[in-house]
Scaffold this motif. Structure first.
Motif, mmCIF file in Angstrom:
data_model
loop_
_atom_site.group_PDB
_atom_site.id
_atom_site.type_symbol
_atom_site.label_atom_id
_atom_site.label_comp_id
_atom_site.label_asym_id
_atom_site.label_seq_id
_atom_site.Cartn_x
_atom_site.Cartn_y
_atom_site.Cartn_z
ATOM 1 N N ILE A 43 3.914 9.689 2.542
ATOM 2 C CA ILE A 43 3.946 8.343 3.110
ATOM 3 C C ILE A 43 3.456 7.323 2.087
ATOM 4 C CG2 ILE A 43 2.933 6.824 4.849
ATOM 5 C CD1 ILE A 43 2.807 9.290 6.705
ATOM 6 N N LYS A 44 2.333 7.627 1.453
ATOM 7 C CA LYS A 44 1.777 6.717 0.452
ATOM 8 C C LYS A 44 2.762 6.463 -0.677
ATOM 9 C CE LYS A 44 -3.224 7.519 0.769
ATOM 10 N NZ LYS A 44 -4.407 8.014 0.021
ATOM 11 N N ALA A 45 3.399 7.529 -1.160
ATOM 12 C CA ALA A 45 4.329 7.398 -2.277
ATOM 13 C C ALA A 45 5.526 6.533 -1.899
ATOM 14 C CB ALA A 45 4.789 8.777 -2.735
ATOM 15 N N LEU A 46 6.073 6.748 -0.712
ATOM 16 C CA LEU A 46 7.236 5.965 -0.292
ATOM 17 C C LEU A 46 6.890 4.494 -0.143
ATOM 18 C CD1 LEU A 46 10.189 5.956 0.652
ATOM 19 C CD2 LEU A 46 9.369 6.409 2.966
ATOM 20 N N LEU A 47 5.760 4.203 0.482
ATOM 21 C CA LEU A 47 5.353 2.797 0.630
ATOM 22 C C LEU A 47 5.093 2.151 -0.726
ATOM 23 C CD1 LEU A 47 2.909 3.150 3.664
ATOM 24 C CD2 LEU A 47 5.194 2.150 3.701
ATOM 25 N N ALA A 48 4.450 2.885 -1.624
ATOM 26 C CA ALA A 48 4.155 2.341 -2.950
ATOM 27 C C ALA A 48 5.433 2.069 -3.731
ATOM 28 C CB ALA A 48 3.263 3.310 -3.727
ATOM 29 N N GLU A 49 6.381 2.977 -3.673
ATOM 30 C CA GLU A 49 7.650 2.783 -4.392
ATOM 31 C C GLU A 49 8.372 1.526 -3.932
ATOM 32 O OE1 GLU A 49 9.953 6.261 -3.759
ATOM 33 O OE2 GLU A 49 8.576 7.579 -4.867
#
Length: 230
Positions: A43-49
Motif C-alpha cells: 500500500i505504501k509503495a503504491l501511494l508513494a509511486e
C-alpha cells in the motif's frame, strides 16, 4: 475526482489498487502466507509511486470474502485500522464477484460461474452476469460440495468458469461452462472496478461494518486489531 484504495488478501494473491485523478494503478503478487508482511508495504509503495497521501482517500474497498480465513482477517484488520484513523467509509466487495469481474476484463466473459477452492472438499460458488460493465450476482453465494454447484435455472448461452475451484474440481463441477480458468485469483484492480459502482450508488458503510463473509456459519467473526506502520 474520487480517490479510492482497494486491497485484497483473501486468496494466495495479495493485491492493491488505486483510483486517483481518473487513473487506475495496481500492484499484484501471488505470495501465499506472506500477506501480513507484504500488504502494508505494498500500500505504501503504491501511494508513494502515485504521490498520493492517505488523507486524500475518499473510501477504502476490500475483499470481504469468501476466501481463506486468515487472509480475509488480514485485509479487514488493515481496512478497519485505516478507516478509523482517517475517518473514512469502506466498501466491502465479494471475492467471487471480483473473480467474475476479472473474467470479464481478461476474457470478455458476460456470464461467469466463480468458484474458489474452499478446502474440506467444498467450493465457494457464485454466478454472475454482466450488466452495464458490472458483474452482478444471480441467485446467492454458497459453500457446497462441487457436485451440488449449479448454474442459474434460467441459464442460457455460454458461461465461463473462473477461480481455483475449477482448477481443483473441474470434473466434479460437471462441465457446465464453455471454458474456464482454474488458476484465476481475485485482483484488486477488478475489486476497484466493482467498488466504483458501489460508491456511485452510495453503498459505502462505516468502518465498524467492515466485516468478513465466510459463508460457513460455524466460523466466528473475529475482532480486528488496528494495523501498525502508518
Amino acid at each position: 475526482m474520487t480517490t479510492l484504495l482497494a486491497l485484497d488478501t483473501a486468496t494466495e494473491a495479495c493485491s492493491v489498487a488505486l483510483l486517483h485523478d481518473g487513473r487506475v494503478t495496481s500492484h499484484y503478487e501471488v505470495i501465499p502466507r506472506l500477506h501480513a508482511q507484504k500488504l502494508l508495504p505494498m500500500i505504501k509503495a503504491l501511494l508513494a509511486e502515485q504521490g498520493v497521501a492517505l488523507s486524500v482517500l475518499d473510501a477504502i474497498a476490500f475483499g470481504r470474502g469468501p476466501g481463506a480465513f486468515t487472509g480475509v482477517r488480514i485485509a479487514i484488520g488493515v481496512v478497519q485500522g485505516l478507516a478509523f484513523a482517517l475517518d473514512r467509509p469502506v466498501l466491502p466487495v465479494s471475492n467471487l464477484a471480483v473473480l467474475a469481474q476479472r473474467a470479464q476484463r481478461e476474457h470478455g466473459a458476460g456470464q461467469v460461474a466463480a468458484a474458489i477452492d474452499a478446502r474440506m472438499d467444498e467450493v465457494y460458488w457464485g454466478c454472475y452476469r454482466a450488466e452495464a460493465g458490472e458483474m452482478r450476482l444471480v441467485g446467492r453465494e454458497a459453500v457446497l460440495a462441487p457436485e451440488l454447484a449449479q448454474l442459474p435455472g434460467d441459464a442460457q448461452g455460454p458461461w465461463f468458469g473462473a477461480g481455483t475451484g475449477w482448477g481443483t474440481f473441474a470434473e466434479r463441477l460437471r462441465g457446465q461452462v464453455a471454458a474456464c480458468d482454474g488458476s484465476m485469483l481475485p485482483h484488486a484492480e477488478d475489486l476497484l472496478s466493482l467498488a466504483r459502482f458501489a460508491w456511485a450508488r452510495g453503498e459505502a458503510v462505516v468502518a465498524d461494518q467492515a466485516q468478513p463473509i465466510y459463508l460457513r456459519d460455524q466460523v466466528a467473526t473475529p475482532k480486528m486489531p488496528p494495523p501498525a506502520g502508518f
